[in-house]
Design a protein around this motif. Structure first.
Motif: not given
Length: 327
Positions: A148-150, A154-157, A170-173
Motif C-alpha cells: 500500500v503506498n501513501a 488515513a486509509i494506509g493506517r 502488509m508492506i507500507a510505502l
C-alpha cells in the motif's frame, strides 16, 4: 428556514472556487430523513474533485463532502418517529458539507452510543473502501502480501490494521520515517521509505523473490506505476486514489506483464450493492470499531463549516490527524 451550504460552480483551487451560500430547507419526503450535520472529516477524495480531477463524474454546481455524522431532526411520511434524535451517517443522499442533509431512511446508518462523533464521522470512506478491497475484491488471507503506498495516510493506517485482523502481510510505502513506528504498531509487517530504498529490490527481498500478491495505489502517477514491477504474475493493482493528481499509464506499465489493474470507486459499489449487503458491511466495520480493533485517525484540528477554506489549507499542510468541519 435556511441552512448554510458550501458550493462550487467551477473547478479550481478550493480557496478560489468555493463559496458559502444559504439554501431553503425542504421537508423530508416519503421515506426520508433530514439530518443536522455535526462533524465531517476533510478527505483527499472530497477536495480532489473540486480541482477538476474527475470532471466527467462531477455535475456542477456541486457540494463537496462524502461522509460525516449528524442527528435526525425531521422524518418524512413512512419513517418512524423513533428515528428523531438518533445519530446517523446520512449516506447515498446529499453531500455533507452543509448544515442539513436529506437521505432515505434505509440508507442512514445508525451510530451506536459508544462511538463518538470524531470516529463515527470517519467510518464510511476509508474503512469501507479498505474492507471491501481486502475481503470482496482481493480475498486476502494468511500468507498473502499486500503493498500500500501513501502508507501514512488515513486509509494506509486502516489497511495496516486490517492486515492484523485478516491475517495478511502488509508492506507500507512511505516517503519519510515519521509514520514508521505507528504503522508497525498498527500491523504492517514492513515499512519501506521509498526516498531511501529501491522499491523493487526491497519488495523482492521481503517476498523472497516472489513479489507481492496485490498492491493498492492511493497516489497515481509514477508512484502508482512502479507498483506493477513489485507484483508476482497474475497479481493485481487496485487504484483507489489520485493524490498526485496524475493518472497512471496503466496500459503501458502492464503491457507484456501478467499484472491486472482494477479501479475501485466506492460510489459504484454503493450504487450496485443490495440493501442486505449494505447493512452487512457497515455492521462488520462498526463492530470492529466498537471492539477497538479498528481505530479511526486522531483529530488534528477542527473548524466551523464557514471556515472551510482555512480548514482545507490546514488539512493539506503537514498537520498530523484529520481535520473536522463542525456545525
Amino acid at each position: 428556514m435556511k441552512a448554510k451550504v458550501i458550493r462550487y460552480y467551477r473547478f479550481g483551487e478550493p480557496n478560489e472556487v468555493m463559496c458559502i451560500e444559504e439554501k431553503e430547507l425542504v421537508p423530508p419526503g416519503p421515506g426520508e430523513l433530514a439530518v443536522r450535520m455535526c462533524a465531517r472529516p476533510i478527505n483527499p477524495s472530497d477536495v480532489i474533485p473540486v480541482r477538476g480531477a474527475y470532471p466527467h463524474r462531477t455535475l456542477l454546481p456541486a457540494v463537496p463532502g462524502f461522509e460525516g455524522v449528524g442527528v435526525v431532526e425531521a422524518v418524512g411520511p413512512g419513517v418512524s418517529n423513533q428515528m428523531l434524535g438518533r445519530r446517523v451517517l446520512p449516506l447515498k443522499g446529499e453531500n455533507t458539507w452543509q448544515e442539513m442533509v436529506r437521505t432515505l431512511d434505509r440508507n442512514a446508518i445508525i451510530v451506536p452510543d459508544d462511538i463518538n462523533d470524531q470516529s463515527a464521522s470517519q467510518i464510511y470512506i476509508n474503512p469501507i473502501t479498505a474492507w471491501l478491497i481486502c475481503t470482496d475484491i482481493l480475498h486476502l488471507t494468511y500468507g498473502d502480501t499486500l503493498i500500500v503506498n501513501a502508507g501514512g495516510s488515513a486509509i494506509g493506517r486502516i489497511f495496516a490494521q486490517l492486515s492484523k485482523i485478516l491475517g495478511f502481510r502488509m508492506i507500507a510505502l512511505t516517503r519519510n520515517d515519521s509514520h514508521t513506528a505507528e504503522l508497525y504498531r498498527l500491523g504492517a509487517v514492513s515499512v519501506v521509505n521509498t526516498m531511501e530504498e529501491l522499491l523493487q529490490e526491497r519488495v523482492a527481498e521481503l517476498t523472497e523473490g516472489r513479489g507481492a500478491n496485490a498492491a493498492v495505489d492511493c497516489i497515481g502517477g509514477a508512484d502508482g506505476e512502479q507498483l506493477v514491477s513489485c507484483l508476482r504474475p497474475h497479481g493485481t493493482v487496485i487504484s483507489v486514489g489520485l493524490l498526485s493528481g496524475i493518472s497512471p499509464l496503466w496500459h503501458e506499465m502492464t503491457h507484456g506483464t501478467q499484472v491486472n489493474v482494477k479501479l475501485f470507486w466506492l460510489k459504484h459499489w454503493v450504487e450496485r450493492c443490495s440493501q442486505e449487503r449494505w447493512e452487512q458491511v457497515f455492521n462488520e466495520v462498526i463492530e470492529l470499531v466498537r471492539e477497538g480493533r479498528l481505530l479511526m485517525a486522531n483529530i488534528g484540528a477542527t473548524y466551523e463549516l464557514a471556515n472551510v477554506k482555512q480548514a482545507i489549507a490546514t488539512a493539506e499542510s503537514s498537520i498530523e490527524g484529520k481535520v473536522l468541519l463542525l456545525s
